[in-house]
Design a protein around this motif. Structure first.
Motif, PDB file in Angstrom:
ATOM      1  N   GLY A 189      16.147  18.540 -48.559  1.00 55.86           N
ATOM      2  CA  GLY A 189      15.697  18.420 -49.937  1.00 55.86           C
ATOM      3  C   GLY A 189      14.667  17.341 -50.195  1.00 55.86           C
ATOM      4  O   GLY A 189      14.305  17.084 -51.349  1.00 55.86           O
ATOM      5  N   THR A 190      14.161  16.690 -49.152  1.00 53.88           N
ATOM      6  CA  THR A 190      13.147  15.649 -49.353  1.00 53.88           C
ATOM      7  C   THR A 190      11.720  16.189 -49.267  1.00 53.88           C
ATOM      8  O   THR A 190      10.772  15.443 -49.507  1.00 53.88           O
ATOM      9  CB  THR A 190      13.318  14.506 -48.333  1.00 53.88           C
ATOM     10  OG1 THR A 190      13.316  15.047 -47.005  1.00 53.88           O
ATOM     11  CG2 THR A 190      14.622  13.755 -48.574  1.00 53.88           C
ATOM     12  N   GLY A 191      11.563  17.470 -48.916  1.00 54.34           N
ATOM     13  CA  GLY A 191      10.232  18.076 -48.939  1.00 54.34           C
ATOM     14  C   GLY A 191       9.605  18.330 -47.593  1.00 54.34           C
ATOM     15  O   GLY A 191       8.400  18.572 -47.503  1.00 54.34           O
ATOM     16  N   LEU A 229      10.819  11.490 -44.538  1.00 55.74           N
ATOM     17  CA  LEU A 229      10.682  11.650 -45.981  1.00 55.74           C
ATOM     18  C   LEU A 229      11.971  11.204 -46.660  1.00 55.74           C
ATOM     19  O   LEU A 229      13.073  11.502 -46.198  1.00 55.74           O
ATOM     20  CB  LEU A 229      10.374  13.111 -46.322  1.00 55.74           C
ATOM     21  CG  LEU A 229       9.168  13.734 -45.601  1.00 55.74           C
ATOM     22  CD1 LEU A 229       8.805  15.075 -46.240  1.00 55.74           C
ATOM     23  CD2 LEU A 229       7.968  12.805 -45.592  1.00 55.74           C
ATOM     24  N   VAL A 230      11.806  10.484 -47.762  1.00 57.98           N
ATOM     25  CA  VAL A 230      12.933   9.856 -48.443  1.00 57.98           C
ATOM     26  C   VAL A 230      12.880  10.191 -49.932  1.00 57.98           C
ATOM     27  O   VAL A 230      11.815  10.134 -50.546  1.00 57.98           O
ATOM     28  CB  VAL A 230      12.890   8.317 -48.268  1.00 57.98           C
ATOM     29  CG1 VAL A 230      14.049   7.657 -48.990  1.00 57.98           C
ATOM     30  CG2 VAL A 230      12.885   7.944 -46.796  1.00 57.98           C
ATOM     31  N   ALA A 231      14.021  10.533 -50.516  1.00 58.73           N
ATOM     32  CA  ALA A 231      14.120  10.754 -51.950  1.00 58.73           C
ATOM     33  C   ALA A 231      15.429  10.162 -52.457  1.00 58.73           C
ATOM     34  O   ALA A 231      16.362   9.926 -51.681  1.00 58.73           O
ATOM     35  CB  ALA A 231      14.046  12.246 -52.281  1.00 58.73           C
ATOM     36  N   SER A 232      15.498   9.916 -53.753  1.00 55.33           N
ATOM     37  CA  SER A 232      16.721   9.376 -54.338  1.00 55.33           C
ATOM     38  C   SER A 232      17.828  10.416 -54.294  1.00 55.33           C
ATOM     39  O   SER A 232      17.575  11.625 -54.206  1.00 55.33           O
ATOM     40  CB  SER A 232      16.460   8.964 -55.789  1.00 55.33           C
ATOM     41  OG  SER A 232      16.255  10.119 -56.596  1.00 55.33           O
ATOM     42  N   VAL A 233      19.065   9.939 -54.375  1.00 51.45           N
ATOM     43  CA  VAL A 233      20.194  10.859 -54.405  1.00 51.45           C
ATOM     44  C   VAL A 233      20.080  11.794 -55.597  1.00 51.45           C
ATOM     45  O   VAL A 233      20.353  13.002 -55.488  1.00 51.45           O
ATOM     46  CB  VAL A 233      21.524  10.080 -54.454  1.00 51.45           C
ATOM     47  CG1 VAL A 233      22.700  11.029 -54.687  1.00 51.45           C
ATOM     48  CG2 VAL A 233      21.731   9.293 -53.162  1.00 51.45           C
TER      49      VAL A 233
END
Length: 199
Positions: free
Chosen positions: A54-56, A142-146
Motif C-alpha cells: 500500500g505504499t505505492g 517507500l514509506v507511508a503513514s499507518v
C-alpha cells in the motif's frame, strides 16, 4: 536509512544520460551507486522498490520505468501470472509456499537488466532475496503513514487480496507488521509517499 519527502525527488538523477562506463554488474561501493553529489552518477543495472503493502510500489514502479525507458516487473504480479491469485496460493500452500514461489521469481529476476522491480512487502525480508537483487541495483523503500496504508488497503478492491491482513482489525495488524519489518526497511533510502499521488 536516508529520507526523501516526495517520491520523485530521489529519482531525478536517473534521467537518461550518456554512459561513460559499462553498466555495473558487480556489487557497487557506496561511491558507485551514483548518489546525487557523488560525481559518479552512473545508471544502476536495476532499481528495486521495497516497502510495506500500500505504499505505492507497483504504481511508482510503472511510472519510473516509463520515465527511464526500463522494463517493469512486479513480483506479486509475476507470481500470479504463473500460479494464480495470491489469496489462493496462501489458502492452498500457506505463507511458506508463497515465499518459496517468491524466491524462485527473485532468482529469475536477478539476471535481468534495465528493469524497475517492484517487490512484495515481505520479499526483501528474506536475506537470500536481498542477496540476489542487491548487486548493481539501487534499492528504495517507500514509506507511508499507518493512516494512509489503512485507507489504501481497506478499500473494497483490496479487502480480499491481502492475505496477511485477514481479520477484523487491519490497523493493528499493519502496525504489528511494520514494527517487525522496521529494521530491514531502515537500511534502504526511505521515500515518503504519505498524502501523495504519483502525479
Amino acid at each position: 536509512g536516508r529520507f526523501c519527502s516526495g517520491w520523485s525527488r530521489p529519482f531525478r538523477w536517473f534521467a537518461p544520460q550518456r554512459q561513460t562506463r559499462e553498466p555495473m554488474s558487480h556489487e557497487p561501493s557506496p561511491n558507485d551507486q551514483g548518489r546525487p553529489g557523488s560525481g559518479r552518477a552512473l545508471m544502476p543495472r536495476n532499481i528495486v522498490l521495497t516497502g510495506f503493502m500500500g505504499t505505492g510500489k507497483s504504481t511508482i514502479g510503472r511510472l519510473l520505468a516509463r520515465q527511464l525507458r526500463f522494463d517493469h516487473v512486479d513480483t506479486d504480479q509475476a507470481i500470479e501470472a504463473v500460479h494464480g491469485p495470491i489469496p489462493d496460493i496462501f489458502a492452498k500452500h500457506g505463507e511458506d509456499g508463497f515465499r518459496r514461489l517468491e524466491r524462485e521469481t527473485v532468482t529469475a529476476l536477478s539476471k535481468v537488466n534495465r528493469t524497475v522491480i517492484s517487490t512484495g512487502g515481505g520479499t526483501l525480508l528474506d536475506a537470500a532475496n536481498l542477496e540476489a537483487l542487491r548487486p548493481g541495483s539501487s534499492i528504495f523503500c517507500l514509506v507511508a503513514s499507518v493512516d494512509d496504508i489503512v485507507l489504501r488497503l481497506t478499500r473494497a478492491a483490496n479487502r480480499t487480496t491481502r492475505p496477511l491482513l485477514a481479520g477484523e482489525d487491519p490497523r493493528s495488524r499493519i502496525s504489528e507488521l511494520l514494527a517487525e519489518r522496521a529494521l530491514v526497511y531502515s537500511q534502504f533510502t526511505q521515500v515518503i509517499t504519505t498524502g501523495m499521488t504519483p502525479s
